[in-house]
Write a protein that holds these residues in place. Structure first.
Motif, PDB file in Angstrom:
ATOM      1  N   ILE A 166       0.791  -1.231   0.000  1.00 46.49           N
ATOM      2  CA  ILE A 166       0.000   0.000   0.000  1.00 46.49           C
ATOM      3  C   ILE A 166       0.822   1.278   0.000  1.00 46.49           C
ATOM      4  CG2 ILE A 166      -2.046  -1.030   1.028  1.00 46.49           C
ATOM      5  CD1 ILE A 166      -1.181   0.123   3.632  1.00 46.49           C
ATOM      6  N   LEU A 167       2.090   1.225   0.398  1.00 43.77           N
ATOM      7  CA  LEU A 167       2.841   2.488   0.409  1.00 43.77           C
ATOM      8  C   LEU A 167       2.920   3.132  -0.980  1.00 43.77           C
ATOM      9  CD1 LEU A 167       5.649   2.030   3.069  1.00 43.77           C
ATOM     10  CD2 LEU A 167       3.573   3.377   3.186  1.00 43.77           C
ATOM     11  N   PRO A 168       3.129   2.338  -2.071  1.00 46.11           N
ATOM     12  CA  PRO A 168       3.106   2.999  -3.382  1.00 46.11           C
ATOM     13  C   PRO A 168       1.765   3.665  -3.677  1.00 46.11           C
ATOM     14  CG  PRO A 168       4.017   0.794  -3.587  1.00 46.11           C
ATOM     15  CD  PRO A 168       3.495   0.908  -2.194  1.00 46.11           C
ATOM     16  N   LEU A 169       0.675   3.065  -3.156  1.00 45.04           N
ATOM     17  CA  LEU A 169      -0.650   3.639  -3.417  1.00 45.04           C
ATOM     18  C   LEU A 169      -0.882   4.907  -2.587  1.00 45.04           C
ATOM     19  CD1 LEU A 169      -2.773   0.365  -3.475  1.00 45.04           C
ATOM     20  CD2 LEU A 169      -1.669   1.517  -5.359  1.00 45.04           C
TER      21      LEU A 169
ATOM     22  N   ALA B  92       3.089 -12.659 -16.326  1.00 45.25           N
ATOM     23  CA  ALA B  92       3.477 -11.362 -16.878  1.00 45.25           C
ATOM     24  C   ALA B  92       4.247 -10.525 -15.863  1.00 45.25           C
ATOM     25  CB  ALA B  92       2.232 -10.603 -17.343  1.00 45.25           C
ATOM     26  N   ALA B  93       3.988 -10.757 -14.558  1.00 47.77           N
ATOM     27  CA  ALA B  93       4.538  -9.846 -13.539  1.00 47.77           C
ATOM     28  C   ALA B  93       6.062  -9.754 -13.553  1.00 47.77           C
ATOM     29  CB  ALA B  93       4.027 -10.249 -12.160  1.00 47.77           C
ATOM     30  N   PRO B  94       6.812 -10.886 -13.463  1.00 44.02           N
ATOM     31  CA  PRO B  94       8.270 -10.726 -13.423  1.00 44.02           C
ATOM     32  C   PRO B  94       8.828 -10.151 -14.718  1.00 44.02           C
ATOM     33  CG  PRO B  94       7.618 -12.967 -12.835  1.00 44.02           C
ATOM     34  CD  PRO B  94       6.410 -12.292 -13.362  1.00 44.02           C
ATOM     35  N   ILE B  95       8.176 -10.455 -15.863  1.00 46.59           N
ATOM     36  CA  ILE B  95       8.669  -9.905 -17.124  1.00 46.59           C
ATOM     37  C   ILE B  95       8.511  -8.383 -17.105  1.00 46.59           C
ATOM     38  CG2 ILE B  95       8.627 -10.168 -19.608  1.00 46.59           C
ATOM     39  CD1 ILE B  95       6.943 -12.646 -19.276  1.00 46.59           C
ATOM     40  N   GLY B  96       7.309  -7.946 -16.695  1.00 48.27           N
ATOM     41  CA  GLY B  96       7.070  -6.508 -16.630  1.00 48.27           C
ATOM     42  C   GLY B  96       8.014  -5.825 -15.656  1.00 48.27           C
ATOM     43  N   ALA B  97       8.226  -6.467 -14.515  1.00 44.21           N
ATOM     44  CA  ALA B  97       9.155  -5.890 -13.529  1.00 44.21           C
ATOM     45  C   ALA B  97      10.550  -5.804 -14.123  1.00 44.21           C
ATOM     46  CB  ALA B  97       9.161  -6.735 -12.263  1.00 44.21           C
ATOM     47  N   SER B 127       7.692   7.944 -11.744  1.00 48.32           N
ATOM     48  CA  SER B 127       6.502   7.089 -11.860  1.00 48.32           C
ATOM     49  C   SER B 127       6.888   5.675 -12.262  1.00 48.32           C
ATOM     50  CB  SER B 127       5.433   7.668 -12.790  1.00 48.32           C
ATOM     51  OG  SER B 127       5.966   8.538 -13.714  1.00 48.32           O
ATOM     52  N   MET B 128       7.982   5.512 -13.020  1.00 46.95           N
ATOM     53  CA  MET B 128       8.436   4.149 -13.317  1.00 46.95           C
ATOM     54  C   MET B 128       8.903   3.457 -12.039  1.00 46.95           C
ATOM     55  SD  MET B 128       7.768   3.464 -16.331  1.00 46.95           S
ATOM     56  CE  MET B 128       8.534   2.020 -17.009  1.00 46.95           C
ATOM     57  N   LEU B 129       9.539   4.215 -11.149  1.00 50.56           N
ATOM     58  CA  LEU B 129       9.997   3.619  -9.884  1.00 50.56           C
ATOM     59  C   LEU B 129       8.804   3.126  -9.070  1.00 50.56           C
ATOM     60  CD1 LEU B 129      12.519   3.143  -8.136  1.00 50.56           C
ATOM     61  CD2 LEU B 129      12.080   5.321  -7.048  1.00 50.56           C
ATOM     62  N   VAL B 130       7.737   3.959  -9.021  1.00 50.55           N
ATOM     63  CA  VAL B 130       6.543   3.530  -8.285  1.00 50.55           C
ATOM     64  C   VAL B 130       5.926   2.298  -8.943  1.00 50.55           C
ATOM     65  CG1 VAL B 130       4.257   4.229  -7.492  1.00 50.55           C
ATOM     66  CG2 VAL B 130       6.126   5.861  -7.458  1.00 50.55           C
ATOM     67  N   LEU B 131       5.961   2.278 -10.292  1.00 52.96           N
ATOM     68  CA  LEU B 131       5.435   1.111 -11.010  1.00 52.96           C
ATOM     69  C   LEU B 131       6.222  -0.146 -10.626  1.00 52.96           C
ATOM     70  CD1 LEU B 131       3.426   0.176 -13.198  1.00 52.96           C
ATOM     71  CD2 LEU B 131       5.222   0.521 -14.878  1.00 52.96           C
ATOM     72  N   LEU B 132       7.545   0.006 -10.499  1.00 47.96           N
ATOM     73  CA  LEU B 132       8.365  -1.144 -10.090  1.00 47.96           C
ATOM     74  C   LEU B 132       7.934  -1.637  -8.705  1.00 47.96           C
ATOM     75  CD1 LEU B 132      10.824  -2.958 -10.747  1.00 47.96           C
ATOM     76  CD2 LEU B 132      12.222  -1.335  -9.501  1.00 47.96           C
ATOM     77  N   PHE B 133       7.645  -0.699  -7.797  1.00 46.06           N
ATOM     78  CA  PHE B 133       7.188  -1.101  -6.458  1.00 46.06           C
ATOM     79  C   PHE B 133       5.853  -1.834  -6.537  1.00 46.06           C
ATOM     80  CE2 PHE B 133       9.688   2.678  -4.637  1.00 46.06           C
ATOM     81  CZ  PHE B 133      10.829   1.906  -4.574  1.00 46.06           C
ATOM     82  N   LEU B 134       4.974  -1.369  -7.447  1.00 40.48           N
ATOM     83  CA  LEU B 134       3.686  -2.054  -7.607  1.00 40.48           C
ATOM     84  C   LEU B 134       3.908  -3.496  -8.065  1.00 40.48           C
ATOM     85  CD1 LEU B 134       1.393   0.629  -9.282  1.00 40.48           C
ATOM     86  CD2 LEU B 134       1.391  -0.129  -6.923  1.00 40.48           C
ATOM     87  N   TYR B 135       4.836  -3.670  -9.026  1.00 40.12           N
ATOM     88  CA  TYR B 135       5.165  -5.029  -9.485  1.00 40.12           C
ATOM     89  C   TYR B 135       5.680  -5.867  -8.323  1.00 40.12           C
ATOM     90  CZ  TYR B 135       4.815  -4.447 -14.571  1.00 40.12           C
ATOM     91  OH  TYR B 135       4.361  -4.280 -15.847  1.00 40.12           O
ATOM     92  N   LYS B 170       0.535   8.749 -11.623  1.00 38.59           N
ATOM     93  CA  LYS B 170       1.234   9.430 -12.720  1.00 38.59           C
ATOM     94  C   LYS B 170       0.939  10.926 -12.681  1.00 38.59           C
ATOM     95  CE  LYS B 170       3.232   9.569 -16.865  1.00 38.59           C
ATOM     96  NZ  LYS B 170       4.397  10.350 -16.586  1.00 38.59           N
ATOM     97  N   PHE B 171      -0.343  11.254 -12.539  1.00 42.60           N
ATOM     98  CA  PHE B 171      -0.764  12.647 -12.511  1.00 42.60           C
ATOM     99  C   PHE B 171      -0.148  13.381 -11.327  1.00 42.60           C
ATOM    100  CE2 PHE B 171      -3.940  15.420 -10.413  1.00 42.60           C
ATOM    101  CZ  PHE B 171      -3.885  16.490 -11.287  1.00 42.60           C
ATOM    102  N   SER B 172      -0.170  12.731 -10.153  1.00 37.78           N
ATOM    103  CA  SER B 172       0.324  13.430  -8.969  1.00 37.78           C
ATOM    104  C   SER B 172       1.830  13.611  -9.033  1.00 37.78           C
ATOM    105  CB  SER B 172      -0.087  12.685  -7.696  1.00 37.78           C
ATOM    106  OG  SER B 172       0.330  11.355  -7.738  1.00 37.78           O
ATOM    107  N   VAL B 173       2.531  12.606  -9.614  1.00 38.42           N
ATOM    108  CA  VAL B 173       3.979  12.756  -9.720  1.00 38.42           C
ATOM    109  C   VAL B 173       4.331  13.891 -10.683  1.00 38.42           C
ATOM    110  CG1 VAL B 173       6.051  11.621 -10.567  1.00 38.42           C
ATOM    111  CG2 VAL B 173       4.543  10.408  -9.044  1.00 38.42           C
ATOM    112  N   ASP B 174       3.558  14.011 -11.779  1.00 37.80           N
ATOM    113  CA  ASP B 174       3.795  15.124 -12.703  1.00 37.80           C
ATOM    114  C   ASP B 174       3.621  16.459 -11.993  1.00 37.80           C
ATOM    115  OD1 ASP B 174       4.412  13.573 -14.804  1.00 37.80           O
ATOM    116  OD2 ASP B 174       2.422  13.605 -15.734  1.00 37.80           O
ATOM    117  N   TRP B 175       2.544  16.556 -11.239  1.00 27.36           N
ATOM    118  CA  TRP B 175       2.248  17.792 -10.488  1.00 27.36           C
ATOM    119  C   TRP B 175       3.393  18.106  -9.539  1.00 27.36           C
ATOM    120  CZ3 TRP B 175      -2.438  20.722  -9.187  1.00 27.36           C
ATOM    121  CH2 TRP B 175      -2.281  21.497  -8.042  1.00 27.36           C
ATOM    122  N   TRP B 176       3.794  17.078  -8.772  1.00 28.08           N
ATOM    123  CA  TRP B 176       4.836  17.234  -7.765  1.00 28.08           C
ATOM    124  C   TRP B 176       6.127  17.683  -8.411  1.00 28.08           C
ATOM    125  CZ3 TRP B 176       8.927  13.546  -7.897  1.00 28.08           C
ATOM    126  CH2 TRP B 176       9.836  13.629  -6.839  1.00 28.08           C
TER     127      TRP B 176
END
Lengths: 221, 239
Positions: A166-169, B92-97, B127-135, B170-176
């Motif tokens: 949840i931290l990324p969210l 798909a997850a490890p490939i995407g990560a 935002s790519m870094l956050v995407l990596l954390f999501l993966y 993505k939107f919030s990171v752009d704003w920030w």
């Protein structure tokens, strides 16, 4: 609605009788924030610059720490099974539990925030906005956290796992929460940030309770 | 689509498709990389370092594309409970990560000569870094349960919640980013990319795409095999 109130009542009673839990969350918040001046030095200028960020990040962590209280105990003693059989939608039950979680863990944080803002040398202009931003942002944290807490029920090392989930969210809430306070301190307009925080809260209100309910159902299958 | 939810049918199809996809990957990769590294002109501002783009940009696209595949597969898995959809999302997850990590690493290598630092809190990199954390969260949750279907379900829900969040993040990171460091970043020159640079980029993107398809099918095949082994050993222990 009566079921919502009944569950809210139960959760609040449980929290009050176990008492120390809420206090521990606030204590964590206070102690962690107080560590920062030791880490970065006591210069008022630096502390003032990072005050909003430190308060928000620490509040985020504190509200995350208390998430296991949300479903874990009910899952272990079986009351969660009964709650899913309540004559109301599970989303409503979940909402009641999340509201109780917010009242018992986030509200004390908001109450403690101004005191810590003083310690962090935040300028007075930021105080009101800090409270407003936290009041709009922390319910989102509880809602999103509820999804995470429900997902890790029965997982190995769920407590550590939930932070990764949840931290990324939490990132959007953090960004707009901090930027609202920073803008207010610098004398800029801050209403856009507050409105976005409110919008995120509305979206979370729609999405999170059903997702949590879904996660709970598959945890109990 | 429902027709191919049958594992046997899927296996038959993937047996045919995998060699083709793998072959196309190699051909396109060699062509795109050769064109990009040797024949395409260096950028007038960035010089030879612009060639990192031929790996960096397709990796970024695939990092995001794989998340969309994962989200679609998770939705199918939750709605119709196709076992193959679970396998696809998990595969798909490890490939995407991996692609996301490749994008971050090449971005960092590109950043050193261009921005003079390994890491910039640029909106896209962040935002790519956050995407990596999501993966990482997805994979950790999928493997956190002793019961594998339970892990699949939980991970599918997380993936969908994450998919709703990705645009918001993505939107919030752009704003920030625009608030904190305006225009400290060299942006790629406008929408008009010279064909001499665009074509190798397209070839590389297609090659990455076929590579993803190949890996996805191979991983799904191995997932089916693993499920068979689990079922067999389960029968044995019960007998």
């Amino acid at each position: 609605m009566s079921i919502f109130l009944a569950i809210l009542d139960r959760e609040l009673r449980l929290a009050l009788r176990q008492g120390t839990d809420s206090l521990m969350v606030v204590a964590f918040f206070v102690v962690t924030v107080v560590l920062f001046p030791f880490g970065v030095g006591p210069e008022a200028a630096i502390l003032e610059r990072i005050a909003a960020g430190v308060l928000w990040v620490t509040a985020l962590l504190a509200s995350m720490l208390s998430l296991d209280r949300l479903f874990q105990q009910d899952y272990e003693d079986g009351s969660l099974d009964l709650l899913t059989r309540a004559p109301a939608s599970l989303s409503l039950v979940v909402s009641a539990k999340v509201v109780a979680h917010w009242l018992t863990s986030a509200l004390p944080l908001i109450a403690a925030a101004p005191l810590l803002a003083v310690l962090m040398q935040m300028r007075g202009d930021g105080f009101g906005i800090l409270l407003a931003a936290m009041a709009l942002g922390t319910p989102t944290l509880s809602l999103v956290g509820g999804v995470g807490a429900a997902l890790v029920l029965g997982a190995r090392r769920g407590g550590v796992l939930v932070s990764l989930l949840i931290l990324p969210l939490y990132v959007p809430v953090l960004i707009f929460g901090v930027s609202a306070v920073d803008a207010a301190v610098m004398g800029l307009a801050y209403d856009a940030q507050l409105k976005i925080l409110a919008a995120i809260l509305l979206v979370a209100l729609v999405i999170c309770p059903p997702a949590t309910a879904l996660a709970l159902r598959q945890a109990l299958e | 689509m429902h027709k191919y939810a049958n594992p046997t049918r899927f296996l038959r199809l993937s047996k045919i498709l995998v060699p083709w996809c793998a072959g196309l990957t190699v051909v396109l990769f060699v062509a795109g990389l050769g064109w990009g590294l040797v024949f395409s002109p260096p950028d007038y501002q960035q010089g030879e370092t612009v060639r990192i783009m031929y790996v960096h940009v397709p990796a970024a696209w695939l990092g995001m594309f794989a998340y969309m595949v994962m989200a679609a597969a998770s939705a199918v898995a939750l709605i119709w409970k196709h076992p193959l959809a679970d396998l696809a999302a998990r595969a798909a997850a490890p490939i995407g990560a991996g692609f996301t990590l490749l994008c971050l690493v090449t971005g960092s290598l590109w950043g050193k000569p261009m921005w003079g630092t390994w890491w910039v809190w640029d909106a896209r990199l962040t935002s790519m870094l956050v995407l990596l954390f999501l993966y990482l969260g997805y994979m950790a949750l999928a493997n956190a349960f002793d019961d594998i279907t339970r892990g699949n379900r939980a991970a599918a829900i997380l993936c969908l919640v994450g998919a709703v969040n990705v645009p918001i993040i993505k939107f919030s990171v752009d704003w920030w980013n625009t608030l904190h460091q305006p225009a400290s970043v060299v942006k790629m020159g406008g929408p008009a990319i010279d064909p001499a640079i665009l074509w190798p980029l397209v070839l590389m993107a297609l090659s990455f795409q076929f590579y993803f398809a190949t890996l996805l099918m191979l991983r799904m095949e191995s997932g089916i095999a693993a499920a068979k082994i689990r079922a067999l050993s389960g029968l044995e222990s019960r007998a």
